[in-house]
Design an enzyme around this catalytic site. Structure first.
Site, mmCIF file in Angstrom:
data_model
loop_
_atom_site.group_PDB
_atom_site.id
_atom_site.type_symbol
_atom_site.label_atom_id
_atom_site.label_comp_id
_atom_site.label_asym_id
_atom_site.label_seq_id
_atom_site.Cartn_x
_atom_site.Cartn_y
_atom_site.Cartn_z
ATOM 1 N N LYS A 7 -4.231 -63.480 11.437
ATOM 2 C CA LYS A 7 -3.498 -64.324 12.389
ATOM 3 C C LYS A 7 -4.386 -64.708 13.565
ATOM 4 C CE LYS A 7 0.564 -61.726 11.033
ATOM 5 N NZ LYS A 7 1.300 -60.494 11.333
ATOM 6 N N HIS B 168 0.184 -49.771 -0.016
ATOM 7 C CA HIS B 168 -0.254 -50.320 1.266
ATOM 8 C C HIS B 168 -1.074 -49.347 2.099
ATOM 9 C CE1 HIS B 168 1.930 -54.193 1.374
ATOM 10 N NE2 HIS B 168 2.842 -53.571 0.665
ATOM 11 N N THR C 153 -3.300 -57.677 8.595
ATOM 12 C CA THR C 153 -2.945 -59.099 8.589
ATOM 13 C C THR C 153 -3.027 -59.670 10.000
ATOM 14 O OG1 THR C 153 -0.603 -58.448 8.660
ATOM 15 C CG2 THR C 153 -1.511 -59.069 6.513
ATOM 16 N N LYS D 25 -1.101 -53.916 17.722
ATOM 17 C CA LYS D 25 -0.735 -53.395 16.402
ATOM 18 C C LYS D 25 -0.105 -52.021 16.615
ATOM 19 C CE LYS D 25 -4.985 -53.802 15.117
ATOM 20 N NZ LYS D 25 -5.397 -54.234 13.795
ATOM 21 N N ARG D 26 0.403 -51.447 15.542
ATOM 22 C CA ARG D 26 0.967 -50.103 15.634
ATOM 23 C C ARG D 26 -0.082 -49.141 16.192
ATOM 24 N NH1 ARG D 26 1.163 -46.258 11.551
ATOM 25 N NH2 ARG D 26 0.348 -47.818 10.122
ATOM 26 N N LYS E 183 -6.530 -46.483 13.928
ATOM 27 C CA LYS E 183 -6.720 -47.847 14.419
ATOM 28 C C LYS E 183 -7.561 -47.867 15.693
ATOM 29 C CE LYS E 183 -2.383 -49.446 12.342
ATOM 30 N NZ LYS E 183 -2.835 -50.480 11.389
#
Length: 862
Positions: A675, A363, A671, A563-564, A569
């Site tokens: 969504k 992952h 993901t 998100k985390r 990110k």
């Protein structure tokens, strides 16, 4: 409404209401009039659960009768979200339950909110695993999943004036009606001890163990139900292990001797997900956790197999084990050890069986997430397993030497054990017949860079299976108005066959559809505003909830990144761009900027200081901008505290713009991006992870907000070392002004904040502990990002055109359902066939239940 109620619906609601009252009396000692909201939540859950039990038992018996191949899914994380409401959706029972609530004169949403999100995961990894279970159940695949029952989750995030504080996630404080304790299936897991050399009947070396430290693992089962338009829905089991409930795990002698920490260590193994591993105790607990999952689950898998087989000749045909990331890699060594030692299978055959049975999903390409364990720690805790891994590695290295002679450098790179470390990803690769990445770009990076040596040795083992999300929870359940909008136009086949969604594109030019879509989005925004006003806590520096939320406008662009929190990110790039917009508004009172509401949420790892500093900076920027009268009503920033699945279900349907802005080549898949897109948000994103495949499916025509460097360009800059953030900083005054706020006290109000924000500045602009500055290329992509945000604003000024783009985005998402993903796993990795509940078994269980259902509150016939 009463006049339109069908007799069947009326009858079903009477039954559920009666059952709920029955459970209030029989399990809680309360009559309905006395029951509070939490008690009624449990009673309703018990009533719904009762219906599920029939199918759960029938599904299990059907698999046993057909002797089907079974998948066993091992993951350290699951994020199922609230179970009651999801089950009601999958049972097609929303109308029934709402009628029950009407008859009981109670509020459905008040009841639903009493369920806490199970604290079993952290981010996308755990939510993906839960999507997979939903798809496995919905499409009748024979499967069981294993995890750990964390008493306090990872942590509850509280923001004290922007500073992340970690508190226990007490999701098990009240009784959980969705779990079943299975005392008869408890297992003993052994650590430490002294090994005694021995051999099996084939002369293979095995290790006996004496003076071992024994830990009892007790399982709790959660039924995961699949969606079905008929009552014959499928159920798979999520089995979670705990050490909390076993008295034998508490070492009373050590306690009496004053060694309190040692006495309780084994009872706390399942207390917290990912205990901090920046000290030796944390490392030990974490490795013990991983082996607990592996050992207990493997014992259970073998127990299941032997219930219908008296030898191991069919084991490698009937069993498939999926290793979800490196946390469960020890299954490779433990399965080989168990087969050779306990069941006298020859070493060579045991290795072959293990490879045939196991698959490994990678992952991440982040080095810190590719686990490596100190070999001395592993030998101390798991002496037998380490010896097996050592032998497996020796044989594997000889295989590499034979394939690539005179290349000892390659052997060292590929070795499972090297420089005192056991590389868990290498162990998983050597012990699996398939290794998959989770997006096309990610898999190519694995093959060409991260695991290139292994790909050259085992090219047939590497495949790609792009992630997906379940459209049941992430559209049908969380966005019912949009789901009805879609079903009214293309029918309801999309619920279980999401590629059908492509038909929605036929309505992208229909003005009535566009206007209805805009109104649905507006309603979802109003719902989110209500949630923020009442549920999103704003605390001062003492933790007191005393700060009023900002006043939000449902007509503004809802710009969302949840998100985390991680540097790659690039939440930092997001907030720097927001500061640039803020400066634009201040500099030009006659600006033509749109109204924008920026929503950010996510947890940082407890020991990740830079990520926590970024959260603090975002909150400080929000504190100032939200109170600035010069931009009042134009720009607002909201940080969502303790982001989780239930909050995502409110946030995602309300989003206009989905921020997917990771450094290209860093995000495995994502993901959240899926969504948001299926709920009608447009993506502003880099060519990273699954964004690339989403763009290809949606097509460039309807994907207007791509920006930034490609993964190849990022790699070239890393290799050539020719990127200088100072060049960007000095050449772009707007970027310079935004970056300077990190150190000029524009947003810092205390010395502690100033120090934290200055640290971020130094990581962006200067060498930091020997690392290059701005290693995630924030400033490099910031200009492109800023200019793309201007295109966002121009399109948003045309509501019907924006809605047209959104509908085309939804229509292009058919391939990103977890149903499609699971179908690929079943075909290309597991060789798994559906196993539906057999009619005779279902009817027999139903009949036996009806004979025993003697609750006097229920009519036996209509």
């Amino acid at each position: 409404m009463t006049g339109s109620i069908s007799p069947e619906l009326d009858y079903q609601s009477d039954v559920i209401a009666a059952k709920a009252k029955h459970y209030l009396i029989s399990t809680m000692g309360r009559i309905f009039e006395e029951a509070n909201t939490e008690e009624l939540y449990r009673a309703i859950s018990y009533a719904v659960r009762e219906e599920i039990m029939i199918n759960w038992l029938a599904a299990s018996r059907s698999r046993e009768k057909q002797n089907t191949r079974m998948l066993y899914y091992l993951s350290m994380e699951y994020m199922p979200g609230r179970i009651l409401t999801n089950n009601i959706t999958n049972l097609n029972s929303n109308d029934v339950i709402r009628l029950v609530m009407q008859k009981l004169n109670r509020n459905y949403f008040d009841i639903a909110r009493k369920e806490l999100d199970p604290g079993l995961g952290n981010g996308g990894l755990g939510r993906l695993a839960s999507c997979f279970l939903d798809s496995l159940a919905t499409h009748n695949y024979p499967a069981q999943a294993y995890g750990l029952r964390y008493q306090y989750g990872i942590f509850e995030q509280q923001l004290w004036d922007g500073l992340q504080m970690e508190a226990p996630d007490c999701w098990l404080l009240s009784e959980n009606p969705w779990e079943f304790r299975r005392d008869l299936r408890k297992c003993v897991v052994k650590y430490c001890g002294q090994t005694i050399p021995s051999t099996n009947i084939h002369g293979d070396d095995i290790m006996l163990l004496q003076n071992a430290e024994e830990v009892w693992a007790l399982p709790y089962d959660i039924p995961i139900i699949g969606y079905s338009p008929t009552p014959k829905f499928n159920v798979v089991t999520l089995r979670l292990w705990t050490t909390k409930e076993s008295p034998s795990n508490f070492q009373l002698q050590r306690y009496n001797a004053g060694a309190l920490d040692q006495a309780s260590e084994n009872t706390t193994l399942t207390d917290v997900l990912y205990p901090s591993d920046n000290h030796e105790v944390g490392k030990r607990i974490r490795l013990k956790q991983e082996f607990l999952l592996v050992s207990a689950s493997l014992q259970d898998i073998i127990h299941h197999y032997l219930e219908s087989h008296d030898n191991f000749r069919s084991f490698s045909d009937k069993v498939r084990i999926q290793i979800n990331d490196t946390h469960a890699s020890l299954i490779v060594g433990e399965l080989i050890r168990t087969l050779t030692k306990r069941y006298d299978i020859p070493w060579k055959k045991a290795v072959e069986m293990t490879v045939e049975v196991c698959g490994y999903t990678n992952h991440t390409i982040l080095s810190e997430a590719l686990e490596q364990w100190d070999q001395h720690l592993m030998f101390y805790l798991l002496p037998r397993q380490f010896k097996v891994i050592e032998r497996l590695n020796q044989e594997f290295c000889n295989t590499v030497r034979a394939k690539f002679p005179n290349d000892e450098a390659r052997v060292r790179r590929m070795s499972i054990i090297e420089e005192g470390k056991v590389k868990m990803s290498h162990l998983a690769i050597v012990g699996s017949h398939k290794i998959n990445g989770v997006a096309a770009l990610h898999t190519e990076i694995l093959k060409s860079k991260i695991f290139q040596d292994f790909y050259e040795l085992y090219p047939d083992r590497f495949i790609n299976v792009t992630n997906g999300v379940t459209p049941r929870r992430w559209l049908l359940h969380c966005n019912p108005d949009l789901a009805k909008f879609i079903t009214k136009r293309i029918g309801d086949k999309w619920i279980t066959n999401f590629p059908e969604i492509k038909k929605l594109a036929d309505f992208a030019n229909d003005q009535v559809s566009l206007e209805e879509f805009i109104e649905i989005k507006r309603k979802n925004k109003i719902r989110l505003i209500d949630f923020i006003n009442h549920e999103n806590k704003l605390r001062d520096s003492t933790g007191k909830i005393s700060i009023p939320p900002p006043i939000l406008d449902a007509n503004s662009l809802f710009d969302v990144q949840v998100k985390r929190i991680h540097e790659y990110k690039r939440q930092l790039m997001n907030i720097l761009q927001v500061i640039m917009i803020y400066h634009d508004m201040l500099s030009d009172p006659n600006h033509n900027r749109i109204k924008r509401t920026v929503i950010i949420g996510g947890k940082s790892a407890a020991s990740y200081d830079t990520a926590k500093d970024i959260i603090r900076f975002i909150c400080a920027v929000a504190r100032k901008i939200n109170r600035d009268p010069d931009v009042d009503g134009l720009l607002k920033i909201v940080y969502i505290e303790n982001y989780n699945v239930s909050k995502a279900e409110v946030i995602i349907p309300a989003a206009d713009l989905s921020e997917q802005i990771s450094t290209a080549g860093m995000e495995a898949s994502g993901t959240g991006n899926m969504k948001f897109a299926i709920n009608g948000a447009l993506t502003i994103g880099t060519d990273d992870g699954a964004n690339i495949e989403m763009r290809q499916q949606i097509t460039d025509q309807w994907w207007p907000f791509g920006f930034g460097c490609s993964a190849q360009q990022i790699e070239e800059m890393k290799t050539s070392c020719n990127y200088s953030p100072s060049d960007v900083y000095n050449s772009n005054p707007k970027i310079k002004r935004a970056v300077d706020t990190l150190r000029d006290r524009t947003f810092a109000k205390t010395d502690e904040e100033h120090q934290a924000f200055s640290d971020i500045y130094h990581k962006l602009m200067e060498m930091h502990y020997g690392c290059a500055p701005d290693i995630y290329f924030v400033l490099k992509d910031l200009e492109s990002y800023y200019e793309t945000q201007k295109r966002v604003e121009e399109l948003y000024k045309q509501p019907l055109e924006w809605a047209k783009f959104a509908i085309h985005n939804i229509a292009g998402m058919g391939e990103f359902s977890s149903d499609v993903t699971i179908a690929r796993y079943c075909k290309e990795i597991w060789g798994l066939e559906p196993c539906e509940i057999q009619d005779d078994i279902y009817e027999r269980v139903k009949h036996e239940y009806s004979l025993m259902d003697i609750c006097k509150a229920f009519p036996t016939s209509k």
